[in-house]
Design a protein around this motif. Structure first.
Motif, PDB file in Angstrom:
ATOM      1  N   GLY A 148       0.657  -1.461   0.139  1.00  0.00           N
ATOM      2  CA  GLY A 148      -0.098   0.248   0.079  1.00  0.00           C
ATOM      3  C   GLY A 148       0.613   0.858  -0.095  1.00  0.00           C
ATOM      4  O   GLY A 148      -0.096   2.386  -0.400  1.00  0.00           O
ATOM      5  N   ASP A 149       1.654   1.605   0.704  1.00  0.00           N
ATOM      6  CA  ASP A 149       2.852   2.945   0.579  1.00  0.00           C
ATOM      7  C   ASP A 149       3.466   2.765  -0.816  1.00  0.00           C
ATOM      8  O   ASP A 149       3.872   3.753  -1.145  1.00  0.00           O
ATOM      9  N   LEU A 150       3.480   1.577  -1.804  1.00  0.00           N
ATOM     10  CA  LEU A 150       3.559   1.460  -3.186  1.00  0.00           C
ATOM     11  C   LEU A 150       2.851   2.739  -3.734  1.00  0.00           C
ATOM     12  O   LEU A 150       3.111   3.243  -4.355  1.00  0.00           O
ATOM     13  N   TYR A 151       1.549   2.238  -3.717  1.00  0.00           N
ATOM     14  CA  TYR A 151       0.297   2.916  -3.875  1.00  0.00           C
ATOM     15  C   TYR A 151       0.089   3.809  -3.757  1.00  0.00           C
ATOM     16  O   TYR A 151       0.008   4.926  -4.328  1.00  0.00           O
ATOM     17  N   GLU A 152       0.592   4.365  -2.685  1.00  0.00           N
ATOM     18  CA  GLU A 152       0.037   5.436  -2.021  1.00  0.00           C
ATOM     19  C   GLU A 152       1.539   6.846  -2.260  1.00  0.00           C
ATOM     20  O   GLU A 152       2.024   7.534  -1.981  1.00  0.00           O
ATOM     21  N   GLY A 153       2.703   6.594  -2.700  1.00  0.00           N
ATOM     22  CA  GLY A 153       3.823   7.419  -3.314  1.00  0.00           C
ATOM     23  C   GLY A 153       4.624   7.759  -1.653  1.00  0.00           C
ATOM     24  O   GLY A 153       5.123   8.655  -2.161  1.00  0.00           O
ATOM     25  N   LYS A 154       4.373   6.754  -0.756  1.00  0.00           N
ATOM     26  CA  LYS A 154       5.015   7.275   0.628  1.00  0.00           C
ATOM     27  C   LYS A 154       6.516   6.827   0.564  1.00  0.00           C
ATOM     28  O   LYS A 154       7.429   5.837   0.396  1.00  0.00           O
ATOM     29  N   ARG A 155       7.412   8.537   0.854  1.00  0.00           N
ATOM     30  CA  ARG A 155       8.376   8.323   0.866  1.00  0.00           C
ATOM     31  C   ARG A 155       9.177   7.443   2.217  1.00  0.00           C
ATOM     32  O   ARG A 155       9.827   7.689   3.196  1.00  0.00           O
ATOM     33  N   THR A 156       9.683   6.240   2.272  1.00  0.00           N
ATOM     34  CA  THR A 156      10.182   5.360   3.270  1.00  0.00           C
ATOM     35  C   THR A 156      11.490   5.437   3.389  1.00  0.00           C
ATOM     36  O   THR A 156      11.573   5.235   1.985  1.00  0.00           O
ATOM     37  N   ALA A 169      14.907   5.759 -12.648  1.00  0.00           N
ATOM     38  CA  ALA A 169      13.945   7.034 -14.083  1.00  0.00           C
ATOM     39  C   ALA A 169      12.868   5.655 -13.815  1.00  0.00           C
ATOM     40  O   ALA A 169      11.408   6.365 -13.736  1.00  0.00           O
ATOM     41  N   ARG A 170      12.449   4.306 -13.707  1.00  0.00           N
ATOM     42  CA  ARG A 170      11.383   3.620 -13.808  1.00  0.00           C
ATOM     43  C   ARG A 170      10.879   3.905 -12.561  1.00  0.00           C
ATOM     44  O   ARG A 170       9.300   4.060 -12.720  1.00  0.00           O
ATOM     45  N   ALA A 171      11.441   3.751 -11.068  1.00  0.00           N
ATOM     46  CA  ALA A 171      10.504   3.949  -9.851  1.00  0.00           C
ATOM     47  C   ALA A 171       9.891   5.441 -10.288  1.00  0.00           C
ATOM     48  O   ALA A 171       8.978   5.087  -9.759  1.00  0.00           O
ATOM     49  N   LEU A 172      10.787   6.295 -10.189  1.00  0.00           N
ATOM     50  CA  LEU A 172       9.787   6.841 -10.079  1.00  0.00           C
ATOM     51  C   LEU A 172       8.534   7.834 -10.474  1.00  0.00           C
ATOM     52  O   LEU A 172       7.777   8.616 -10.457  1.00  0.00           O
ATOM     53  N   ALA A 173       9.028   7.135 -12.342  1.00  0.00           N
ATOM     54  CA  ALA A 173       8.066   7.341 -13.785  1.00  0.00           C
ATOM     55  C   ALA A 173       6.216   7.096 -12.506  1.00  0.00           C
ATOM     56  O   ALA A 173       5.777   7.126 -12.439  1.00  0.00           O
ATOM     57  N   LEU A 174       6.846   5.558 -11.961  1.00  0.00           N
ATOM     58  CA  LEU A 174       5.941   5.000 -11.515  1.00  0.00           C
ATOM     59  C   LEU A 174       5.038   6.023  -9.778  1.00  0.00           C
ATOM     60  O   LEU A 174       3.868   5.807 -10.207  1.00  0.00           O
ATOM     61  N   LEU A 175       5.859   6.115  -9.368  1.00  0.00           N
ATOM     62  CA  LEU A 175       5.169   6.493  -8.289  1.00  0.00           C
ATOM     63  C   LEU A 175       5.072   8.098  -8.660  1.00  0.00           C
ATOM     64  O   LEU A 175       4.074   8.813  -7.587  1.00  0.00           O
ATOM     65  N   ALA A 176       5.199   8.546  -8.795  1.00  0.00           N
ATOM     66  CA  ALA A 176       4.679  10.120 -10.160  1.00  0.00           C
ATOM     67  C   ALA A 176       2.798  10.203 -10.156  1.00  0.00           C
ATOM     68  O   ALA A 176       2.634  10.888 -10.238  1.00  0.00           O
ATOM     69  N   ARG A 194      -2.961   6.994  -7.762  1.00  0.00           N
ATOM     70  CA  ARG A 194      -3.037   5.542  -7.524  1.00  0.00           C
ATOM     71  C   ARG A 194      -3.809   4.970  -8.007  1.00  0.00           C
ATOM     72  O   ARG A 194      -3.078   3.413  -8.198  1.00  0.00           O
ATOM     73  N   GLU A 195      -4.703   4.928  -8.975  1.00  0.00           N
ATOM     74  CA  GLU A 195      -5.323   4.281  -9.510  1.00  0.00           C
ATOM     75  C   GLU A 195      -4.601   5.002 -10.793  1.00  0.00           C
ATOM     76  O   GLU A 195      -5.260   3.658 -11.951  1.00  0.00           O
ATOM     77  N   ALA A 196      -3.731   5.255 -11.105  1.00  0.00           N
ATOM     78  CA  ALA A 196      -3.500   4.998 -12.282  1.00  0.00           C
ATOM     79  C   ALA A 196      -2.124   4.042 -12.967  1.00  0.00           C
ATOM     80  O   ALA A 196      -1.532   3.541 -13.960  1.00  0.00           O
ATOM     81  N   LYS A 197      -1.496   3.584 -11.300  1.00  0.00           N
ATOM     82  CA  LYS A 197      -0.446   2.883 -10.893  1.00  0.00           C
ATOM     83  C   LYS A 197      -0.871   1.053 -11.846  1.00  0.00           C
ATOM     84  O   LYS A 197      -1.286   0.711 -10.945  1.00  0.00           O
ATOM     85  N   PRO A 198      -0.093   1.171 -12.419  1.00  0.00           N
ATOM     86  CA  PRO A 198      -0.266  -0.632 -13.406  1.00  0.00           C
ATOM     87  C   PRO A 198       0.272  -1.395 -12.423  1.00  0.00           C
ATOM     88  O   PRO A 198       1.207  -1.207 -11.713  1.00  0.00           O
ATOM     89  N   GLU A 199      -0.830  -2.731 -12.157  1.00  0.00           N
ATOM     90  CA  GLU A 199      -0.321  -3.636 -11.363  1.00  0.00           C
ATOM     91  C   GLU A 199       1.178  -4.319 -10.665  1.00  0.00           C
ATOM     92  O   GLU A 199       1.623  -4.952 -10.131  1.00  0.00           O
ATOM     93  N   GLU A 249       4.080  -3.289 -12.691  1.00  0.00           N
ATOM     94  CA  GLU A 249       4.727  -2.122 -11.927  1.00  0.00           C
ATOM     95  C   GLU A 249       5.049  -2.508 -10.896  1.00  0.00           C
ATOM     96  O   GLU A 249       5.587  -1.958 -10.141  1.00  0.00           O
ATOM     97  N   VAL A 250       3.545  -2.245 -10.070  1.00  0.00           N
ATOM     98  CA  VAL A 250       4.193  -1.698  -8.796  1.00  0.00           C
ATOM     99  C   VAL A 250       4.782  -3.501  -8.290  1.00  0.00           C
ATOM    100  O   VAL A 250       5.723  -3.487  -7.574  1.00  0.00           O
ATOM    101  N   GLY A 251       3.686  -4.004  -8.760  1.00  0.00           N
ATOM    102  CA  GLY A 251       4.860  -5.729  -8.256  1.00  0.00           C
ATOM    103  C   GLY A 251       6.105  -5.589  -8.694  1.00  0.00           C
ATOM    104  O   GLY A 251       7.294  -6.424  -7.663  1.00  0.00           O
ATOM    105  N   TRP A 252       6.531  -5.038 -10.201  1.00  0.00           N
ATOM    106  CA  TRP A 252       8.022  -4.939 -10.357  1.00  0.00           C
ATOM    107  C   TRP A 252       9.126  -4.242  -9.726  1.00  0.00           C
ATOM    108  O   TRP A 252       9.787  -4.418  -8.302  1.00  0.00           O
ATOM    109  N   LEU A 253       8.380  -2.682  -8.847  1.00  0.00           N
ATOM    110  CA  LEU A 253       8.768  -1.971  -7.201  1.00  0.00           C
ATOM    111  C   LEU A 253       9.200  -3.348  -6.111  1.00  0.00           C
ATOM    112  O   LEU A 253       9.964  -3.253  -5.992  1.00  0.00           O
ATOM    113  N   LEU A 254       8.127  -3.382  -6.032  1.00  0.00           N
ATOM    114  CA  LEU A 254       7.679  -4.870  -4.691  1.00  0.00           C
ATOM    115  C   LEU A 254       8.783  -5.502  -4.509  1.00  0.00           C
ATOM    116  O   LEU A 254       9.537  -5.885  -3.708  1.00  0.00           O
ATOM    117  N   GLU A 255       8.971  -5.939  -5.786  1.00  0.00           N
ATOM    118  CA  GLU A 255      10.030  -7.116  -6.279  1.00  0.00           C
ATOM    119  C   GLU A 255      11.688  -6.215  -5.891  1.00  0.00           C
ATOM    120  O   GLU A 255      12.475  -7.316  -5.010  1.00  0.00           O
TER     121      GLU A 255
END
Length: 330
Positions: free
Chosen positions: A229-237, A253-260, A263-268, A270-276
């Protein structure tokens, strides 16, 4: 005989629900929703055992702990709305179950009940005036920490360092999680809280939040919100900031493009990639080590201040709970 943690949890739950009772069933359900979901009530337990360890009456500790749990619940309602969260304590967030204005109003109502409970405790002679001032400090610090967190998210700010994270968390979470319960225990006993309570408590509270950030990525039973959820919400952890510092330019660059993205526009995917990537990164292990370091420093500072407390049995519970803030075993 000092009550066991489970007995105190039950007493706090009963007091919370009684305080939030109302003849209008929908209004009552809104107010009681988050408290009914349970939780470990660590902050309430810390307050009660701190009070008993300092020699304050059990009733005073329970009333102050109930007020702090009221604070926790109304802040969570508002926090979930502001962050656009999906889940809280394993169920949909309140504003996902009801129209957002009703959830917001329920949070406001719990806030009012917190101050009402404290004012009654003052009138009954349970609390010295300093207890109300401590709650004011809790609210003002938490609000400023939330301001920083929201400001970074709304402004798309990522040029942050770990020191920025520590400053934000010290206000938003650490103070009310660990510092306030310790200080309240002393104040309820008519004593001046030592400086070590803030110095050590901030370290423990910050470690608690780092572990919370870790659990958001790793999941598991100890975490009651949406995984990643922190990734979907763009939390600066702390983990994310460290990862962005060390990531290759193309991954950053890929992570920042996703985080920008909202929430509703974040592809699942891509969130999975950043989580991994975060789970596999050195940033995760580094953050865990930081939590352990802060825990050790915080416990050492507090232990030096605990030596002369009169309530030894309660103090043993207090020590265990302070360790459990980071280890999540209470």
């Amino acid at each position: 005989m000092v009550p066991a943690p489970e007995a105190i949890r039950q007493a706090l739950q009963e007091r919370l629900l009684a305080r939030l009772d109302h003849p209008d069933p929908l209004y009552r359900d809104l107010l009681q929703d988050y408290p009914r979901r349970g939780g470990k009530m660590l902050r309430g337990l810390l307050t009660v055992y701190s009070a008993l360890a300092h020699g304050a009456p059990l009733e005073a500790g329970l009333e102050a702990a109930t007020a702090l749990e009221l604070f926790q619940n109304w802040v969570l309602v508002h926090d979930d709305i502001e962050d656009g969260s999906e889940e809280r304590r394993g169920r949909p967030a309140l504003h996902r179950l009801h129209p957002m204005p009703l959830a917001l109003n329920a949070g406001d109502a719990m806030h009012a009940e917190m101050w009402g409970l404290l004012a009654e405790g003052l009138a009954r002679g349970l609390f010295p005036p300093e207890v109300l001032l401590e709650f004011h400090e809790v609210v003002r610090r938490t609000a400023y920490g939330q301001h920083l967190d929201l400001l970074w998210t709304l402004g798309g700010t990522f040029d942050l360092r770990p020191e920025d994270y520590f400053r934000m968390v010290a206000h938003k979470a650490a103070y009310y999680t660990a510092v306030a319960p310790l200080r309240l225990g002393a104040l309820l006993a008519g004593k001046t809280p030592p400086a070590a309570y803030e110095e050590g408590g901030l370290r423990l509270g910050t470690a608690f939040q780092i572990v919370d950030d870790v659990l958001n990525l790793e999941g598991g039973e100890a975490y009651g919100k949406e995984r990643a959820g922190d990734l979907y919400e763009g939390k600066r952890t702390l983990i994310l900031l460290r990862f962005l510092e060390e990531a290759p330019p193309e991954e950053r660059a890929r992570a920042l493009a996703l985080l920008a993205l909202p929430r509703e526009a974040k592809p699942e995917a891509e969130v999975g990639w950043l989580l991994e990537r975060l789970l596999a990164s050195r940033a995760l292990a580094w953050a865990k080590a930081e939590a352990k370091r802060l825990q050790a420093e915080g416990l050492a500072l507090l232990e030096a201040a605990f030596q002369d407390l009169p309530g030894k049995e309660a103090l043993d519970h207090l020590r265990g709970l302070l360790a459990a803030l980071v280890e999540r075993r209470a």
